[in-house]
Design a protein around this motif. Sequence first.
Motif, mmCIF file in Angstrom:
data_model
loop_
_atom_site.group_PDB
_atom_site.id
_atom_site.type_symbol
_atom_site.label_atom_id
_atom_site.label_comp_id
_atom_site.label_asym_id
_atom_site.label_seq_id
_atom_site.Cartn_x
_atom_site.Cartn_y
_atom_site.Cartn_z
ATOM 1 N N PHE A 1 -5.131 -6.036 3.720
ATOM 2 C CA PHE A 1 -5.065 -5.576 5.104
ATOM 3 C C PHE A 1 -6.447 -5.355 5.703
ATOM 4 O O PHE A 1 -6.652 -5.574 6.903
ATOM 5 C CB PHE A 1 -4.255 -4.278 5.188
ATOM 6 N N SER A 2 -7.407 -4.937 4.872
ATOM 7 C CA SER A 2 -8.744 -4.660 5.412
ATOM 8 C C SER A 2 -9.371 -5.910 6.009
ATOM 9 O O SER A 2 -10.006 -5.862 7.068
ATOM 10 C CB SER A 2 -9.648 -4.072 4.327
ATOM 11 N N ARG A 3 -9.187 -7.050 5.347
ATOM 12 C CA ARG A 3 -9.757 -8.288 5.889
ATOM 13 C C ARG A 3 -8.959 -8.761 7.096
ATOM 14 O O ARG A 3 -9.533 -9.265 8.073
ATOM 15 C CB ARG A 3 -9.788 -9.373 4.810
ATOM 16 N N TRP A 4 -7.644 -8.621 7.044
ATOM 17 C CA TRP A 4 -6.780 -8.984 8.174
ATOM 18 C C TRP A 4 -7.223 -8.227 9.431
ATOM 19 O O TRP A 4 -7.426 -8.821 10.496
ATOM 20 C CB TRP A 4 -5.329 -8.668 7.830
ATOM 21 N N SER B 1 -12.357 8.842 10.880
ATOM 22 C CA SER B 1 -11.371 8.474 9.863
ATOM 23 C C SER B 1 -11.905 7.311 9.041
ATOM 24 O O SER B 1 -12.058 6.208 9.535
ATOM 25 C CB SER B 1 -10.043 8.080 10.532
ATOM 26 N N PHE B 2 -12.188 7.571 7.765
ATOM 27 C CA PHE B 2 -12.733 6.549 6.883
ATOM 28 C C PHE B 2 -11.861 6.419 5.638
ATOM 29 O O PHE B 2 -11.174 7.367 5.247
ATOM 30 C CB PHE B 2 -14.165 6.891 6.462
ATOM 31 N N GLN B 3 -11.913 5.256 5.019
ATOM 32 C CA GLN B 3 -11.184 5.047 3.780
ATOM 33 C C GLN B 3 -12.122 5.266 2.602
ATOM 34 O O GLN B 3 -13.245 4.773 2.581
ATOM 35 C CB GLN B 3 -10.585 3.636 3.715
ATOM 36 N N TYR B 4 -11.630 6.028 1.626
ATOM 37 C CA TYR B 4 -12.440 6.364 0.464
ATOM 38 C C TYR B 4 -11.858 5.729 -0.797
ATOM 39 O O TYR B 4 -10.672 5.436 -0.872
ATOM 40 C CB TYR B 4 -12.517 7.882 0.285
ATOM 41 N N VAL B 5 -12.727 5.541 -1.786
ATOM 42 C CA VAL B 5 -12.312 4.990 -3.064
ATOM 43 C C VAL B 5 -12.847 5.898 -4.165
ATOM 44 O O VAL B 5 -13.960 6.420 -4.073
ATOM 45 C CB VAL B 5 -12.834 3.543 -3.250
ATOM 46 N N ARG C 1 0.833 -1.198 0.000
ATOM 47 C CA ARG C 1 0.000 0.000 0.000
ATOM 48 C C ARG C 1 0.872 1.254 0.000
ATOM 49 O O ARG C 1 2.061 1.192 0.316
ATOM 50 C CB ARG C 1 -0.906 0.016 1.234
ATOM 51 N N PRO C 2 0.299 2.415 -0.325
ATOM 52 C CA PRO C 2 1.058 3.668 -0.221
ATOM 53 C C PRO C 2 1.577 3.870 1.198
ATOM 54 O O PRO C 2 0.956 3.412 2.169
ATOM 55 C CB PRO C 2 0.027 4.739 -0.603
ATOM 56 N N SER C 3 2.691 4.577 1.314
ATOM 57 C CA SER C 3 3.342 4.765 2.620
ATOM 58 C C SER C 3 2.423 5.416 3.643
ATOM 59 O O SER C 3 2.536 5.154 4.843
ATOM 60 C CB SER C 3 4.612 5.598 2.453
ATOM 61 N N PHE C 4 1.510 6.270 3.181
ATOM 62 C CA PHE C 4 0.593 6.947 4.101
ATOM 63 C C PHE C 4 -0.243 5.932 4.877
ATOM 64 O O PHE C 4 -0.402 6.034 6.092
ATOM 65 C CB PHE C 4 -0.327 7.895 3.321
ATOM 66 N N HIS C 5 -0.783 4.935 4.163
ATOM 67 C CA HIS C 5 -1.607 3.919 4.826
ATOM 68 C C HIS C 5 -0.752 3.006 5.712
ATOM 69 O O HIS C 5 -1.176 2.607 6.795
ATOM 70 C CB HIS C 5 -2.349 3.086 3.782
ATOM 71 N N TYR C 6 0.452 2.705 5.243
ATOM 72 C CA TYR C 6 1.358 1.856 6.027
ATOM 73 C C TYR C 6 1.698 2.523 7.359
ATOM 74 O O TYR C 6 1.738 1.854 8.402
ATOM 75 C CB TYR C 6 2.629 1.605 5.224
ATOM 76 N N SER C 7 1.937 3.828 7.324
ATOM 77 C CA SER C 7 2.334 4.528 8.550
ATOM 78 C C SER C 7 1.201 4.573 9.575
ATOM 79 O O SER C 7 1.444 4.651 10.776
ATOM 80 C CB SER C 7 2.795 5.956 8.221
ATOM 81 N N LYS C 8 -0.041 4.523 9.099
ATOM 82 C CA LYS C 8 -1.174 4.556 10.025
ATOM 83 C C LYS C 8 -1.337 3.226 10.751
ATOM 84 O O LYS C 8 -1.584 3.192 11.954
ATOM 85 C CB LYS C 8 -2.449 4.893 9.271
ATOM 86 N N SER C 9 -1.206 2.128 10.006
ATOM 87 C CA SER C 9 -1.341 0.805 10.615
ATOM 88 C C SER C 9 -0.911 -0.258 9.611
ATOM 89 O O SER C 9 -1.155 -0.114 8.411
ATOM 90 C CB SER C 9 -2.794 0.559 11.041
ATOM 91 N N ALA D 1 -2.170 -5.733 14.506
ATOM 92 C CA ALA D 1 -1.804 -4.625 13.637
ATOM 93 C C ALA D 1 -1.175 -3.533 14.487
ATOM 94 O O ALA D 1 -1.502 -3.395 15.673
ATOM 95 C CB ALA D 1 -3.023 -4.086 12.889
ATOM 96 N N THR D 2 -0.276 -2.766 13.898
ATOM 97 C CA THR D 2 0.347 -1.670 14.630
ATOM 98 C C THR D 2 -0.626 -0.515 14.747
ATOM 99 O O THR D 2 -1.667 -0.482 14.098
ATOM 100 C CB THR D 2 1.615 -1.182 13.913
ATOM 101 N N GLY D 3 -0.246 0.456 15.571
ATOM 102 C CA GLY D 3 -1.085 1.638 15.702
ATOM 103 C C GLY D 3 -2.148 1.442 16.753
ATOM 104 O O GLY D 3 -2.261 0.374 17.376
ATOM 105 N N PRO D 4 -2.986 2.472 16.954
ATOM 106 C CA PRO D 4 -4.071 2.381 17.943
ATOM 107 C C PRO D 4 -5.091 1.345 17.537
ATOM 108 O O PRO D 4 -5.229 1.006 16.363
ATOM 109 C CB PRO D 4 -4.674 3.800 17.943
#
Length: 251
Positions: free
Chosen positions: A110-113, A130-134, A44-52, A120-123
């Motif tokens: 990752f979404s199913r995991w 905070s929602f994911q958009y497509v 995934r893009p680094s932004f999503h990786y850094s979040k979790s 998973a890392t992070g909170p």
Amino acid sequence: MKPLVYLLTIAALILGAQSGHCLSPEALDAMLKSGDPPTVVDVRPSFHYSKSHIPGAINIPASVCQEKNLPPLGQVVIYGDGIVIEWEDECLDSLNAREGITAERLDGGFSRWAALGYAATGPSGLSEESFQYVTYNMLSRAVETNPDVLLVDLRKESARKEGGEALADLQALFPKARVVKTGRKSSGLVDNSNARDLLVLIDNGDGKAQEYARHLRAAGMHRFIILAGGEPTLQSKGRPVKKTITREIPQ
């Protein structure tokens, strides 16, 4: 390696081989708990990786995967966001073409995991707002190859402006997609979906998708995304809407 963990790991390898380079979350979890875990790559893009991300995973975005110089990593498991799996498969093919690397893809990404409650890392959980958009284009590509996608139609005819266009036909726009029409409450959706489904929430562009997403989270459902822009995005098929600005010229 403990006998039970060893057996689980062998079972994971068999499941991965049977699914055509696709590994279930349960199988990956067993492998990570073994004495010889694979290298996990988050594409995934680094932004999503850094979040979790999955603990121990390294980040190689799919956009640079083919150009990246990598050592012989041995057994590798990659995962993306579980939306446009076409991008994940392209990265998978690139890795498997290299000497010293045997790669598999995590089924559902990752979404199913995360939805299944694995580490998973992070909170714990994303913030309430905070929602994911497509985007429309991403959704168009996703429904072509991802059987998990389920379009959840939250739109209401009554929300249209008087004299406006009829609501876009989801089945005509996305012929391969599964579509479910539902009300505003999450209880109406649970009966029409299963644990594999990746829910795409589509509203009139009025914020109802975000409201519905909160109901889903309260019901313990986390595998969903929102179509950015909702109905207006469908009407324009993802193209930017040009706005005409009228100015009065002083006489």
